[in-house]
Enzyme design. Structure first.
Site, PDB file in Angstrom:
ATOM      1  N   SER A  12      -9.720  -0.057   7.535  1.00  0.00           N
ATOM      2  CA  SER A  12      -9.188  -0.001   6.166  1.00  0.00           C
ATOM      3  C   SER A  12      -8.543  -1.263   5.634  1.00  0.00           C
ATOM      4  O   SER A  12      -8.233  -1.334   4.450  1.00  0.00           O
ATOM      5  CB  SER A  12      -8.184   1.142   6.049  1.00  0.00           C
ATOM      6  N   SER A  52      -9.686   2.147   3.274  1.00  0.00           N
ATOM      7  CA  SER A  52      -8.840   2.832   2.336  1.00  0.00           C
ATOM      8  C   SER A  52      -7.869   1.932   1.569  1.00  0.00           C
ATOM      9  O   SER A  52      -7.364   2.340   0.528  1.00  0.00           O
ATOM     10  CB  SER A  52      -8.035   3.905   3.079  1.00  0.00           C
ATOM     11  N   LYS A  85       0.853  -1.200   0.000  1.00  0.00           N
ATOM     12  CA  LYS A  85       0.000   0.000   0.000  1.00  0.00           C
ATOM     13  C   LYS A  85       0.886   1.246   0.000  1.00  0.00           C
ATOM     14  O   LYS A  85       1.866   1.309   0.755  1.00  0.00           O
ATOM     15  CB  LYS A  85      -0.901  -0.011   1.235  1.00  0.00           C
TER      16      LYS A  85
HETATM   17  N1  GLN Z   1     -13.007   4.504   6.751  1.00  0.00           N
HETATM   18  C1  GLN Z   1     -12.300   4.986   7.885  1.00  0.00           C
HETATM   19  C2  GLN Z   1     -11.887   6.418   7.671  1.00  0.00           C
HETATM   20  O1  GLN Z   1     -12.207   6.938   6.664  1.00  0.00           O
HETATM   21  C3  GLN Z   1     -11.109   4.115   8.167  1.00  0.00           C
HETATM   22  C4  GLN Z   1      -9.920   4.459   7.364  1.00  0.00           C
HETATM   23  C5  GLN Z   1      -8.723   3.649   7.759  1.00  0.00           C
HETATM   24  O2  GLN Z   1      -8.832   2.672   8.475  1.00  0.00           O
HETATM   25  N2  GLN Z   1      -7.563   4.116   7.346  1.00  0.00           N
HETATM   26  O3  GLN Z   1     -11.262   7.004   8.498  1.00  0.00           O
END
Ligand code: GLN
Length: 488
Positions: free
Chosen positions: A188, A164, A89
């Site tokens: 995420s 994400s 990532k």
């Molecule tokens: N969807 C969550 C956010 O937008 C989690 C994102 C993540 O875990 N990086 O913060």
């Protein structure tokens, strides 16, 4: 075409396990270099549609693969991940490779060092294929917040892969890598893994080093694996986990043999099902898939009982206060001076800061910097940030109480399956609310695994989240393995 190269191509047709690939390389039937080349060919074919990879690290990958081949040719025993093609990532840094974090503001930035998780993968023989698309600074649940365009879900390309770490999940689902690294701050890893039908792991906070991770919310950020099956995810975690002098928050606790743990039968384990995770907003098809998963665990000899996590309803506001507050501080460093993008036409230094940030950050990142700055500001700190920290403690305590009675807790990973591209982009709140089942474990610091658990009638994957207490990853893997074996 030499026969080894053909073998390598065959391996790419269908995902194989780490052990199958390593054994084939060890036996000399397949060369790691051919395998890497076959994966690059596949990436070239699939990437224009799916938009998974942002940059490729071919030179480094092929040099590493050649080293693995040399070891195999000598007959030396190969390390755990020898020759396994892995994607990273793009919030984790790799020496000399672009690191964008999905943001325009980091355009052109090439860090001079490797993240610890990346270095450990390579030391175990993994072949690092390249950097993978994600929501900007890991903020999002659909991968639509990337400055480099959304990733498409390989299961249905009109749908989001989740976020994400959407690219990391899609890469494994489309076999554009055998495994990947992602990060999970509020879901995420788990949510995209469930949307794409692969396995994703949330390690305990502090189990995997954050050194070399571009920070979003430092008290919540975790690095973890994606793989096509539970055992490989467990093997990968074993490689990247453990104390790191470069990250003072890493735990000194010894790292278990997670793959061996995952082999153990689940008979006699006590499974908790939290009533709060099966209420309003849960898609009926997701519910019934998870119920089948619970029934399979019972059939495998687990005892199942309801548990209560009464503060669940406060988790979304708590998470979005803590995460944005920390993000507003972490993102202050992107000022047009030290990294990446600088706005070209500015009359003064403060103008240059303002324009670089205005042009470099996307809308969601700006929204969070504003929210977080507000929550931390004098006069509001006690009402928002401090209150959120207090609720966070309550959530953690109720998980600990539950884990005094059960070995693992199972829930849906997401209340809904993968949604359509564009479906939620106009409504940030609806996007936040869908994180309801994942942010709780993030706030509590505990670990979990999401494992494929059936599908909707339309064929969209459903994921079951298996949560376990701090440093009990072995138990989560065991339970996930049993769900996987039941083939729901
Ligand atoms: N969807 C969550 C956010 O937008 C989690 C994102 C993540 O875990 N990086 O913060």
């Amino acid at each position: 075409m030499p026969s080894e190269a053909k073998d390598a191509e065959n391996f790419v047709e269908k995902p194989r396990t780490f052990a199958e690939l390593r054994d084939a390389i060890q036996a000399g039937g397949t060369r790691a270099t051919d395998l890497a080349a076959a994966y690059y060919e596949r990436i070239e074919k699939k990437n224009p549609r799916l938009n998974v990879y942002l940059s490729l690290t071919k030179e480094r990958a092929l040099a590493q693969a050649a080293q693995v081949d040399a070891l195999a040719a000598k007959g030396d025993p190969l390390p755990a991940l020898a020759g396994i093609p892995v994607g990273v990532k793009d919030v984790l840094v790799m020496r000399g490779a672009p690191a964008t974090a999905g943001s325009k503001i980091l355009e052109g930035y090439r860090p001079p060092y490797d993240a610890t998780a990346v270095a450990r993968l390579e030391a175990a023989g993994a072949v690092l294929l390249g950097k993978i698309n994600c929501d900007e600074f890991a903020m999002g649940s659909s991968n639509e917040n990337s400055a480099y365009g959304p990733v498409r879900n390989p299961v249905d390309t009109e749908r989001v892969p989740g976020g994400s770490s959407g690219g990391s999940a899609a890469a494994v689902a489309a076999n554009m890598a055998v495994a990947t690294l992602g990060t999970d701050t509020g879901g995420s890893i788990r949510q995209p893994a469930s949307f794409c039908g692969v396995v994703g792991v949330l390690p305990t906070y502090g189990r995997v080093s954050r050194y070399g991770l571009i920070a979003f919310a430092s008290s919540l950020d975790r690095v973890g694996p994606f793989a096509a099956n539970v055992r490989d995810a467990a093997t990968l975690l074993g490689v990247i986990a453990g104390h790191d002098p470069q990250d003072a928050t890493t735990s000194p606790a010894p790292v278990e043999d997670y793959a061996a743990e995952s082999d153990k039968p689940v008979e006699g384990l006590r499974i908790g099902v939290p009533t709060e995770y099966f209420g309003e907003g849960l898609d009926p098809e997701v519910r019934s898939a998870i119920e089948s998963g619970v029934a399979a665990l019972k059939a495998a000899g687990c005892s199942v009982k309801p548990v209560s996590l009464p503060h669940t309803n406060y988790a979304i506001p708590t998470y979005y206060l803590v995460a944005t507050a920390e993000a507003s501080a972490n993102l202050a460093r992107f000022d047009g001076v030290r990294y990446g993008y600088r706005s070209p036409a500015s009359a003064s230094l403060s103008d240059m800061y303002r324009h670089s940030r205005d042009e470099g950050f996307g809308a969601e990142v700006k929204r969070r910097i504003l929210l977080g700055t507000y929550a931390l500001s004098a006069g509001y700190y006690d009402a928002y940030y401090l209150k959120a920290q207090q609720v966070r403690r309550l959530l953690a305590e109720e998980f600990l109480r539950a884990f005094a009675e059960v070995d693992a807790i199972v829930t849906p990973t997401s209340p809904v399956p993968a949604f359509k591209l564009g479906e939620k982009t106009g409504d940030p709140l609806a996007m936040y609310l869908a994180d309801i089942y994942t942010v709780t474990a993030s706030l509590a610091g505990i670990c979990g695994v999401t494992v494929p658990c059936g599908a909707t009638k339309a064929g969209l994957p459903v994921g079951m989240q298996v949560l376990a207490a701090h440093l009990c990853e072995g138990t989560a893997f065991r339970v996930a393995r049993a769900v996987e074996a039941a083939q729901i």
